[in-house]
Enzyme design. Structure first.
Site, mmCIF file in Angstrom:
data_model
loop_
_atom_site.group_PDB
_atom_site.id
_atom_site.type_symbol
_atom_site.label_atom_id
_atom_site.label_comp_id
_atom_site.label_asym_id
_atom_site.label_seq_id
_atom_site.Cartn_x
_atom_site.Cartn_y
_atom_site.Cartn_z
ATOM 1 N N ALA A 10 0.844 -1.253 -0.038
ATOM 2 C CA ALA A 10 -0.009 0.045 -0.246
ATOM 3 C C ALA A 10 0.837 1.248 -0.077
ATOM 4 C CB ALA A 10 -0.877 -0.073 1.068
ATOM 5 N N MET A 11 0.140 2.539 -0.120
ATOM 6 C CA MET A 11 1.013 3.713 -0.016
ATOM 7 C C MET A 11 1.740 3.764 1.100
ATOM 8 S SD MET A 11 1.436 5.873 -2.257
ATOM 9 C CE MET A 11 -0.259 6.639 -3.192
ATOM 10 N N ASN A 12 2.848 4.539 1.240
ATOM 11 C CA ASN A 12 3.970 4.850 2.338
ATOM 12 C C ASN A 12 4.398 3.748 3.031
ATOM 13 O OD1 ASN A 12 3.133 7.494 1.690
ATOM 14 N ND2 ASN A 12 1.466 7.608 3.091
ATOM 15 N N GLU A 89 7.819 2.925 -8.719
ATOM 16 C CA GLU A 89 6.338 3.295 -9.033
ATOM 17 C C GLU A 89 5.944 2.415 -10.422
ATOM 18 O OE1 GLU A 89 4.698 5.171 -7.403
ATOM 19 O OE2 GLU A 89 6.129 6.700 -6.329
ATOM 20 N N ALA A 90 6.130 1.179 -10.080
ATOM 21 C CA ALA A 90 5.972 0.094 -11.282
ATOM 22 C C ALA A 90 4.590 -0.013 -11.642
ATOM 23 C CB ALA A 90 6.678 -1.310 -10.974
ATOM 24 N N GLN A 91 3.713 0.258 -10.848
ATOM 25 C CA GLN A 91 2.351 0.316 -11.187
ATOM 26 C C GLN A 91 2.008 1.067 -12.450
ATOM 27 O OE1 GLN A 91 3.458 1.938 -8.476
ATOM 28 N NE2 GLN A 91 2.617 3.948 -8.102
ATOM 29 N N CYS A 148 -5.176 1.471 13.179
ATOM 30 C CA CYS A 148 -5.652 0.239 14.153
ATOM 31 C C CYS A 148 -4.445 -0.772 14.444
ATOM 32 C CB CYS A 148 -6.967 -0.162 13.583
ATOM 33 S SG CYS A 148 -6.646 -1.377 12.212
HETATM 34 ZN ZN ZN Z 1 -7.608 -0.573 10.219
#
Ligand code: ZN
Length: 191
Positions: A10-12, A89-91, A148
């Protein structure tokens, strides 16, 4: 035997940091690397990889028409110490360019390390990531966490007011939006 590796997250999650560390490990041993990054990355001028913790390196900027295989073949012919190809950034790769990465591995016998997002902010696939998930020899997940504490697998787009948005263009050139990594449950609850 060279392989195609896809590091996804995911990002970051620190993808660019891991890319730059891998490039450094090769260079430290006197082996040359070739780094590609998309010209469309509007955060910075093309031809650079930046990580959030401040590392940076020069890169070859590619657009959708760029032939990564041909460039690498020419570069290898002139630079026999070339040992590894890395893609930031291969996406943003198109399907033919993912095939070019497989040709770099299979015909030039060079390992390719591609780093990219697993999915976009709408929970839809990116073309590059979709075909890397299919064609890569090794899939490696880079982990980051949701607020979370659970593993974050989704990237939520946040507008200037801090609200999650679920619609819009996949690639927002020059936009002021930002992204937050979330677990699936909290991604579904947002927006
Ligand atoms: Zn969560």
């Amino acid at each position: 035997m060279a392989k195609l590796y896809f590091y996804y997250s995911a990002m970051n999650a620190g993808k660019s940091t891991v890319l730059l560390q891998s490039a450094y490990n090769y260079q430290e041993r006197g082996m040359e690397t070739l780094i590609f990054s998309p010209a469309m990355d509007s955060r910075f001028a093309g031809g650079k990889v930046h990580s959030r913790i401040g590392l940076t390196a020069d890169a070859i900027a590619f657009d959708q028409a760029f032939d990564l295989y041909q460039f690498t073949a020419n570069h290898q012919a002139a630079n026999p110490t070339l040992a590894c190809v890395l893609v930031d950034e291969a996406q943003f790769l198109k399907k033919p360019q993912v095939m070019q990465l497989t040709d770099i591995v299979d015909q030039l016998d060079l390992p390719v390390l591609a780093y990219g997002l697993r999915s976009d902010f709408r929970a839809e696939p990116f073309e590059g990531s979709q075909y890397l998930l299919i064609l890569a020899d090794n899939l490696i997940e880079l982990k980051t966490i949701c607020h979370c504490g659970k593993k974050a697998t989704m990237s939520a787009r946040i507008d200037q007011q801090g609200r999650p948005v679920k619609e819009g263009a996949q690639i927002q050139i020059g936009g002021n939006e930002s992204y937050i990594a979330m677990c699936r449950k909290h991604y579904k609850m947002s927006g």
